[in-house]
Design a protein around this motif. Structure first.
Motif, mmCIF file in Angstrom:
data_model
loop_
_atom_site.group_PDB
_atom_site.id
_atom_site.type_symbol
_atom_site.label_atom_id
_atom_site.label_comp_id
_atom_site.label_asym_id
_atom_site.label_seq_id
_atom_site.Cartn_x
_atom_site.Cartn_y
_atom_site.Cartn_z
ATOM 1 N N ALA A 68 -9.099 -2.210 5.054
ATOM 2 C CA ALA A 68 -8.906 -1.937 3.685
ATOM 3 C C ALA A 68 -9.267 -0.434 3.369
ATOM 4 C CB ALA A 68 -9.708 -2.821 2.780
ATOM 5 N N TYR A 71 -6.352 1.853 4.711
ATOM 6 C CA TYR A 71 -5.268 1.803 3.686
ATOM 7 C C TYR A 71 -5.476 2.450 2.563
ATOM 8 C CZ TYR A 71 -1.299 0.326 0.974
ATOM 9 O OH TYR A 71 -0.143 0.404 0.324
ATOM 10 N N SER A 72 -6.824 2.084 1.850
ATOM 11 C CA SER A 72 -7.059 2.666 0.627
ATOM 12 C C SER A 72 -7.056 4.144 0.737
ATOM 13 C CB SER A 72 -8.528 2.313 0.012
ATOM 14 O OG SER A 72 -9.444 2.732 0.785
ATOM 15 N N GLN A 75 -3.130 5.314 1.258
ATOM 16 C CA GLN A 75 -2.232 4.972 0.304
ATOM 17 C C GLN A 75 -2.032 6.051 -1.070
ATOM 18 O OE1 GLN A 75 -3.336 1.591 -1.973
ATOM 19 N NE2 GLN A 75 -5.155 2.413 -2.901
ATOM 20 N N CYS A 121 3.466 -0.579 -3.097
ATOM 21 C CA CYS A 121 2.070 -0.257 -2.413
ATOM 22 C C CYS A 121 1.553 -1.567 -2.108
ATOM 23 C CB CYS A 121 1.111 0.690 -3.335
ATOM 24 S SG CYS A 121 1.910 2.044 -3.810
ATOM 25 N N ASN A 125 0.341 -3.150 1.384
ATOM 26 C CA ASN A 125 -1.136 -3.510 1.830
ATOM 27 C C ASN A 125 -1.229 -4.717 2.176
ATOM 28 O OD1 ASN A 125 -3.820 -3.669 1.694
ATOM 29 N ND2 ASN A 125 -4.230 -3.785 -0.580
ATOM 30 N N MET A 154 -9.201 -6.292 -0.855
ATOM 31 C CA MET A 154 -7.825 -5.779 -1.427
ATOM 32 C C MET A 154 -8.155 -5.481 -3.110
ATOM 33 S SD MET A 154 -4.158 -7.685 -1.562
ATOM 34 C CE MET A 154 -2.870 -7.028 -2.510
ATOM 35 N N THR A 158 -8.825 -1.426 -2.572
ATOM 36 C CA THR A 158 -7.678 -0.778 -2.574
ATOM 37 C C THR A 158 -6.997 -0.619 -3.928
ATOM 38 O OG1 THR A 158 -6.400 -2.782 -1.850
ATOM 39 C CG2 THR A 158 -7.348 -1.485 -0.101
#
Length: 539
Positions: A68, A71-72, A75, A121, A125, A154, A158
């Motif tokens: 996470a 990805y955060s 993104q 997005c 995720n 999540m 994120t």
């Protein structure tokens, strides 16, 4: 109303298709999926080649958190290049002229656009999470896979970052007409956030929450859930405010000026709510630091006072939720040659003394100053005093470890066996916990009255001890297991611990444990296991 929702869904679907048609999106998606999966495989999976160790995958939250967090971070780049690009498309390419020529309001149009970007997005995720789950199932420790943790990260990690970066991006690209310059400004802002705000005011300006203790425990959950809610709320509220302000920046004829003013007003309200949330977040730390400074001063004030000796101490402990109710029966003895005036006891300042009586049930007057209880009774040399103290309340962790600096006290970094902090993981510190599911009390939190503080504030390396013969009774244990020093005996829902020899301190752990025993040369050794993944490992 139904027509409004239909229009929003139509615009969102059209925006998703426009994004999916772009080559940049597919290049970015492949790079993200391959990059994050490959990094986790090298770092936490079977292909790490000695890069990492068991400590990288030991807890169920290690792999989900890193997934996470990575990805955060990336993104934000996707939002800059792919998400807010619709503003440039609307200006020059007229890809949405079919909507611009129809009486669709700014609110509906912008909501549909933002919803379409969010859906793309979030789909990314989910795909990234699925790859992380694959790494977890193939290379993680047995019994540590818990899909719910992926969903928690999540929501907590994120999504607030996504909302904030998207809102900030929409504001910038609407204000700066040159798209290339707007992209440059956005990258500069994200770089400033990443490299300059990680530790400032405990991470209040960090959209990624890198200073938060976000490692999830099977036993206690998040270490500081209130901190997490406040810090992530800052960027969630601010991001929503930025998005609403961006709606009001679109110049179209189909919205009345009154509607624009209302939308902008709501945007300002959300931004102010985010700012207020930030003040609450910082205020929590400042309040803790202020109390710690007060407790340090009290420790220093009474550091040179002659201490009374606690000869025996019988403790009866009971809890209801996070509140604890304790009765202590102490025998105080003046071992000094001189007369002792006003014996001093130390007790957690979050615990309120409701009664203090002697052997004859007479009320003994006392005064309270922070963590210090001053008993209004004089003791001659060799004289003993029997006291029965009843106290209740909540543990204030700020009194723990006064020799730590405030920075050390709030440091959330995971310290490895090599004494080096981990690059990614932050577990935080929980110095004491009282709850129905799990209770953990150590001497440093002063959960029972003592005559000698656990830390010598004037000389931390020179510690003093008061050896006391302790007896502990834990009521209403139920299906939980109580663990403490001494010989344990459970009878009528009460776990009792009796010590033959005096001890310097006493601890208590209460939770759902399974006991395993082994006898080696007439010595019985017990191990109590409670977490699922430990059950798999110890088995």
């Amino acid at each position: 109303m139904r027509k409004t929702f239909d229009n929003i869904r139509l615009i969102a679907r059209y925006e998703r298709r426009l994004i999916a048609r772009g080559k940049l999106f597919w290049i970015f998606m492949i790079c993200v999926l391959v990059g994050i999966t490959g990094f986790q495989w090298l770092w936490q999976g079977g292909g790490r080649w000695g890069i990492s160790s068991w400590a990288e995958v030991a807890l169920p939250s290690y792999i989900p958190y890193l997934n996470a967090w990575l990805y955060s971070l990336v993104q934000g780049i996707m939002v800059i290049f792919v998400g807010v690009d619709f503003v440039r498309r609307d200006r020059r390419l007229e890809t949405n002229v079919v909507f611009l020529s129809r009486p669709v309001t700014n609110t509906i149009y912008q909501t549909g656009k933002v919803l379409g970007i969010l859906e793309v997005c979030l789909l990314m995720n989910v795909l990234t999470m699925a790859c992380g789950m694959g790494v977890h199932l193939l290379f993680g420790e047995p019994g540590t896979f818990q899909p719910g943790i992926y969903l928690i990260y999540m929501v907590v990690l994120t999504i607030p970052s996504l909302i904030f970066v998207l809102g900030l991006g929409l504001i910038i690209v609407n204000q700066i007409k040159n798209h290339a310059l707007a992209i440059l400004v956005l990258f500069a802002l994200l770089g400033a956030f990443y490299f300059g705000t990680g530790e400032i005011l405990w991470g209040v300006f960090d959209p990624w929450g890198r200073a938060l203790p976000l490692l999830f425990s099977d036993v206690t959950g998040l270490a500081k859930p209130a901190w997490t809610v406040l810090q992530r709320g800052i960027f969630m509220l601010s991001g929503i405010g930025f998005i609403l302000l961006a709606v009001g920046m679109m110049k179209r004829l189909s919205d009345r000026s009154r509607v624009i003013r209302i939308i902008r007003g709501f945007g300002i309200v959300f931004i102010l709510a985010g700012v207020f949330d930030g003040f609450l977040y910082v205020g929590k730390f400042q309040g803790i630091n202020a109390r710690r400074e007060m407790y340090r001063e009290v420790f220093q004030k009474y550091a040179g006072v002659d201490n009374v000796h606690v000869k025996t101490h019988d403790i009866r402990f009971r809890q209801a939720g996070e509140r604890m109710y304790v009765t202590s029966e102490l025998v105080l003895e003046n071992e000094r040659t001189n007369r002792l005036k006003n014996p001093i006891l130390y007790l957690n300042p979050g615990l309120q003394v409701t009664s203090l009586r002697d052997r004859e049930e007479n009320t003994v007057p006392f005064t309270r100053e922070g963590q210090v209880v001053i008993v209004d009774r004089e003791l001659d040399s060799g004289e003993e005093l029997n006291l029965r103290m009843e106290y209740e309340g909540f543990i204030d962790e700020a009194v723990c470890y006064p020799d730590f600096t405030d920075k050390e006290f709030h440091d959330t970094r995971l310290v490895l066996f090599s004494r080096r902090p981990h690059q990614f993981f932050r577990h935080g510190w929980c110095y004491a916990r009282v709850g129905d599911d799990y209770t953990f009390l150590v001497p440093e939190c002063l959960w029972y009255p003592v005559s000698v503080p656990t830390v010598n504030i004037l000389s931390p390396l020179t510690r003093r001890y008061d050896f006391t013969r302790y007896t502990l009774h834990v009521e209403n244990v139920g299906e939980r297991t109580a663990i403490s020093q001494g010989n344990m005996n459970v009878k009528e829902n009460v776990a009792s611990f009796e010590n033959r020899n005096p001890l310097p301190r006493l601890s208590l752990s209460l939770g759902h444990y399974e006991k395993k025993s082994i006898v080696l040369d007439s010595l019985e050794m017990d191990i109590f296991r409670g977490m699922i993944f430990l059950n798999e490992i110890i088995r």
